[in-house]
Design a protein around this motif. Structure first.
Motif, PDB file in Angstrom:
ATOM      1  N   SER A   1      13.759   6.634  -3.514  1.00 27.14           N
ATOM      2  CA  SER A   1      14.191   7.654  -4.480  1.00 27.14           C
ATOM      3  C   SER A   1      13.218   7.900  -5.618  1.00 27.14           C
ATOM      4  CB  SER A   1      15.550   7.254  -5.078  1.00 27.14           C
ATOM      5  OG  SER A   1      16.468   6.969  -4.061  1.00 27.14           O
ATOM      6  N   GLY A   2      12.253   7.008  -5.798  1.00 25.54           N
ATOM      7  CA  GLY A   2      11.298   7.189  -6.876  1.00 25.54           C
ATOM      8  C   GLY A   2      11.643   6.389  -8.112  1.00 25.54           C
ATOM      9  N   VAL A   3      10.730   6.386  -9.048  1.00 28.62           N
ATOM     10  CA  VAL A   3      10.854   5.525 -10.225  1.00 28.62           C
ATOM     11  C   VAL A   3      12.024   5.938 -11.118  1.00 28.62           C
ATOM     12  CG1 VAL A   3       9.188   6.898 -11.580  1.00 28.62           C
ATOM     13  CG2 VAL A   3       9.568   4.472 -12.130  1.00 28.62           C
TER      14      VAL A   3
ATOM     15  N   PRO B   1       0.821  -1.227   0.000  1.00 28.53           N
ATOM     16  CA  PRO B   1       0.000   0.000   0.000  1.00 28.53           C
ATOM     17  C   PRO B   1       0.853   1.276   0.000  1.00 28.53           C
ATOM     18  CG  PRO B   1      -0.857  -1.581   1.587  1.00 28.53           C
ATOM     19  CD  PRO B   1       0.482  -2.107   1.144  1.00 28.53           C
ATOM     20  N   MET B   2       1.960   1.271   0.729  1.00 27.28           N
ATOM     21  CA  MET B   2       2.843   2.430   0.736  1.00 27.28           C
ATOM     22  C   MET B   2       3.468   2.631  -0.637  1.00 27.28           C
ATOM     23  SD  MET B   2       6.038   3.351   3.272  1.00 27.28           S
ATOM     24  CE  MET B   2       7.263   2.280   2.535  1.00 27.28           C
ATOM     25  N   PHE B   3       3.849   1.540  -1.270  1.00 27.94           N
ATOM     26  CA  PHE B   3       4.457   1.614  -2.600  1.00 27.94           C
ATOM     27  C   PHE B   3       3.474   2.210  -3.607  1.00 27.94           C
ATOM     28  CE2 PHE B   3       5.509  -0.364  -6.734  1.00 27.94           C
ATOM     29  CZ  PHE B   3       6.790   0.144  -6.888  1.00 27.94           C
ATOM     30  N   LYS B   4       2.195   1.845  -3.501  1.00 31.27           N
ATOM     31  CA  LYS B   4       1.184   2.386  -4.413  1.00 31.27           C
ATOM     32  C   LYS B   4       1.058   3.903  -4.261  1.00 31.27           C
ATOM     33  CE  LYS B   4      -1.678  -1.781  -4.761  1.00 31.27           C
ATOM     34  NZ  LYS B   4      -2.993  -2.395  -4.414  1.00 31.27           N
ATOM     35  N   ASP B   5       1.285   4.402  -3.045  1.00 30.69           N
ATOM     36  CA  ASP B   5       1.159   5.836  -2.795  1.00 30.69           C
ATOM     37  C   ASP B   5       2.391   6.626  -3.223  1.00 30.69           C
ATOM     38  OD1 ASP B   5      -1.354   5.486  -1.736  1.00 30.69           O
ATOM     39  OD2 ASP B   5      -0.663   5.424   0.350  1.00 30.69           O
ATOM     40  N   TYR B   6       3.585   5.993  -3.160  1.00 31.96           N
ATOM     41  CA  TYR B   6       4.832   6.750  -3.347  1.00 31.96           C
ATOM     42  C   TYR B   6       5.731   6.197  -4.457  1.00 31.96           C
ATOM     43  CZ  TYR B   6       3.748   8.904   1.176  1.00 31.96           C
ATOM     44  OH  TYR B   6       3.150   9.587   2.206  1.00 31.96           O
ATOM     45  N   TRP B   7       5.186   5.368  -5.352  1.00 32.17           N
ATOM     46  CA  TRP B   7       6.037   4.718  -6.356  1.00 32.17           C
ATOM     47  C   TRP B   7       6.701   5.730  -7.297  1.00 32.17           C
ATOM     48  CZ3 TRP B   7       5.348   5.273 -11.585  1.00 32.17           C
ATOM     49  CH2 TRP B   7       4.134   5.812 -12.008  1.00 32.17           C
ATOM     50  N   ALA B   8       6.057   6.841  -7.543  1.00 31.38           N
ATOM     51  CA  ALA B   8       6.592   7.810  -8.502  1.00 31.38           C
ATOM     52  C   ALA B   8       7.672   8.693  -7.879  1.00 31.38           C
ATOM     53  CB  ALA B   8       5.465   8.665  -9.063  1.00 31.38           C
TER      54      ALA B   8
ATOM     55  N   ILE C   1      13.507   7.086   7.540  1.00 32.72           N
ATOM     56  CA  ILE C   1      12.331   7.642   6.865  1.00 32.72           C
ATOM     57  C   ILE C   1      11.367   6.520   6.495  1.00 32.72           C
ATOM     58  CG2 ILE C   1      11.517   8.933   4.854  1.00 32.72           C
ATOM     59  CD1 ILE C   1      13.058  10.645   6.783  1.00 32.72           C
ATOM     60  N   PHE C   2      11.923   5.425   5.982  1.00 29.71           N
ATOM     61  CA  PHE C   2      11.102   4.277   5.590  1.00 29.71           C
ATOM     62  C   PHE C   2      10.271   3.780   6.769  1.00 29.71           C
ATOM     63  CE2 PHE C   2      10.539  -0.329   5.368  1.00 29.71           C
ATOM     64  CZ  PHE C   2       9.934  -0.481   4.136  1.00 29.71           C
ATOM     65  N   MET C   3      10.913   3.625   7.937  1.00 27.81           N
ATOM     66  CA  MET C   3      10.222   3.113   9.127  1.00 27.81           C
ATOM     67  C   MET C   3       9.122   4.075   9.588  1.00 27.81           C
ATOM     68  SD  MET C   3      13.510   1.593  11.203  1.00 27.81           S
ATOM     69  CE  MET C   3      12.550   1.130  12.648  1.00 27.81           C
ATOM     70  N   LYS C   4       9.406   5.375   9.514  1.00 28.84           N
ATOM     71  CA  LYS C   4       8.414   6.357   9.964  1.00 28.84           C
ATOM     72  C   LYS C   4       7.178   6.343   9.064  1.00 28.84           C
ATOM     73  CE  LYS C   4      11.622   9.606  12.181  1.00 28.84           C
ATOM     74  NZ  LYS C   4      12.250  10.952  12.120  1.00 28.84           N
TER      75      LYS C   4
ATOM     76  N   GLY D   1       8.897   8.547  -4.487  1.00 26.62           N
ATOM     77  CA  GLY D   1       9.702   8.031  -3.391  1.00 26.62           C
ATOM     78  C   GLY D   1       9.391   8.783  -2.097  1.00 26.62           C
ATOM     79  N   ILE D   2       9.922   8.307  -0.988  1.00 25.02           N
ATOM     80  CA  ILE D   2       9.626   8.902   0.314  1.00 25.02           C
ATOM     81  C   ILE D   2      10.800   9.681   0.886  1.00 25.02           C
ATOM     82  CG2 ILE D   2       7.905   7.156   0.916  1.00 25.02           C
ATOM     83  CD1 ILE D   2      10.082   5.747   2.562  1.00 25.02           C
TER      84      ILE D   2
END
Length: 242
Positions: A164-166, A118-125, A134-137, A127-128
Motif C-alpha cells: 500500500s505504500g508508506v 531490493p523490491m522494497f527499495k524500488d516501491y517503498w513510497a 501481486i506481491f509474488m508476480k 507500494g505495488i
C-alpha cells in the motif's frame, strides 16, 4: 492445516476467556469459563508455533499489567518453574530460539528479507498494489534467495507497507496506536468493571497478535484477518460504551 495460522486465531481469542470469567456473576459459571479455556490453551502448546507462544506470553503480560501488576513477577517465576513439567517436544521447540542461525524457519525468513529488500527499495513510497498474488508476480522479477517464490514477507507491517505504500503503513500504525490509547483512557475513565475487563482482554489480544505480526503475515488467511477486525470492533465498541 497450518499450525501458525491456528496459533494466530488462538492468540486473538484466548484473552477473552479471562474477561468472560471475570464478568461471570456466579462462581460456577466462572469455573466453567476457566475449564473451557484449557483445551485451546493446550492446543496452542501443541501447535509448536514459537511466535504464537511468545505472542500469548505478551498477551498475558499486558493483561496482568492492567489488572494486577503485582502478579507479573509471579507469572515469570511460574513460567520458568513450569519448564521441567512441559512435554519434551515443547521444550526442544522453544530451545531452538537460542540457536536461530541453524533454524530452518528463521533462516527461511532471512532469505525472504534478502529477496524482498531490493523490491522494497524500488516501491517503498507507492507500494505495488493489494494482494499476495501481486506481491509474488513482482518479486519474481528480482534475484531470489529462496527455493520458491515467497508468498509474502512473513511480516504484517512490511506487507502492508509494500502493498500500500508508506502513507498507508503509517496510517495503519497510527490507527492501532490511537485505538489502544483510546482504550487505555477508557479503562481509567471510571467505566464499569465488566467493560474494563473486556477492554483489557481486547488490548491483550491486540498486543499479542501485533507481536506475532513481526514474524508472520497474519492477514494471509482471510479467516484471521476477519477475526482481527472483529477484535478491533469489540475494542472500539467497548471504548465507545465506556
Amino acid at each position: 492445516d497450518n499450525p501458525n495460522n491456528y496459533a494466530e486465531i488462538l492468540v486473538l481469542t484466548l484473552p477473552f476467556f479471562a474477561s468472560a470469567a471475570l464478568n461471570a456473576k456466579r462462581l460456577l459459571t466462572r469455573l466453567l469459563f476457566v475449564l473451557m479455556s484449557l483445551p485451546p490453551l493446550i492446543s496452542l502448546g501443541l501447535t509448536g508455533s514459537r511466535s504464537g507462544w511468545i505472542a500469548f506470553a505478551c498477551s498475558v503480560f499486558v493483561f496482568l499489567f492492567f489488572k494486577k501488576r503485582i502478579l507479573i513477577p509471579l507469572f515469570v517465576v511460574l513460567g520458568i518453574a513450569s519448564v521441567p513439567f512441559m512435554p519434551d517436544f515443547i521444550v526442544r521447540r522453544a530451545m531452538t530460539v537460542l540457536n536461530a542461525t541453524n533454524d530452518t524457519s528463521v533462516m527461511y525468513r532471512v532469505k525472504i528479507y534478502q529477496t524482498f529488500l531490493p523490491m522494497f527499495k524500488d516501491y517503498w513510497a507507492s507500494g505495488i498494489g493489494l494482494g499476495t498474488d501481486i506481491f509474488m508476480k513482482v518479486i519474481e522479477g528480482y534475484y531470489r534467495f529462496t527455493d520458491k517464490t515467497p508468498l509474502h514477507t512473513h511480516n504484517l507491517y512490511l506487507q502492508v507497507w509494500i502493498e500500500s505504500g508508506v502513507v498507508a503503513a503509517a496510517a495503519f500504525v497510527w490507527f492501532m496506536i490511537r485505538t489502544v490509547k483510546r482504550c487505555i483512557i477508557s479503562i481509567y475513565s471510571g467505566a464499569d468493571s465488566s467493560l474494563r475487563n473486556i477492554l483489557v482482554s481486547g488490548i491483550s489480544s491486540a498486543a499479542g497478535i501485533m507481536v506475532m505480526g513481526l514474524v508472520e503475515y497474519i492477514w494471509y488467511y482471510p479467516r484471521v484477518m476477519l477475526m482481527f477486525w472483529i477484535i478491533l470492533g469489540i475494542l472500539l465498541t467497548a471504548a465507545g460504551l465506556a
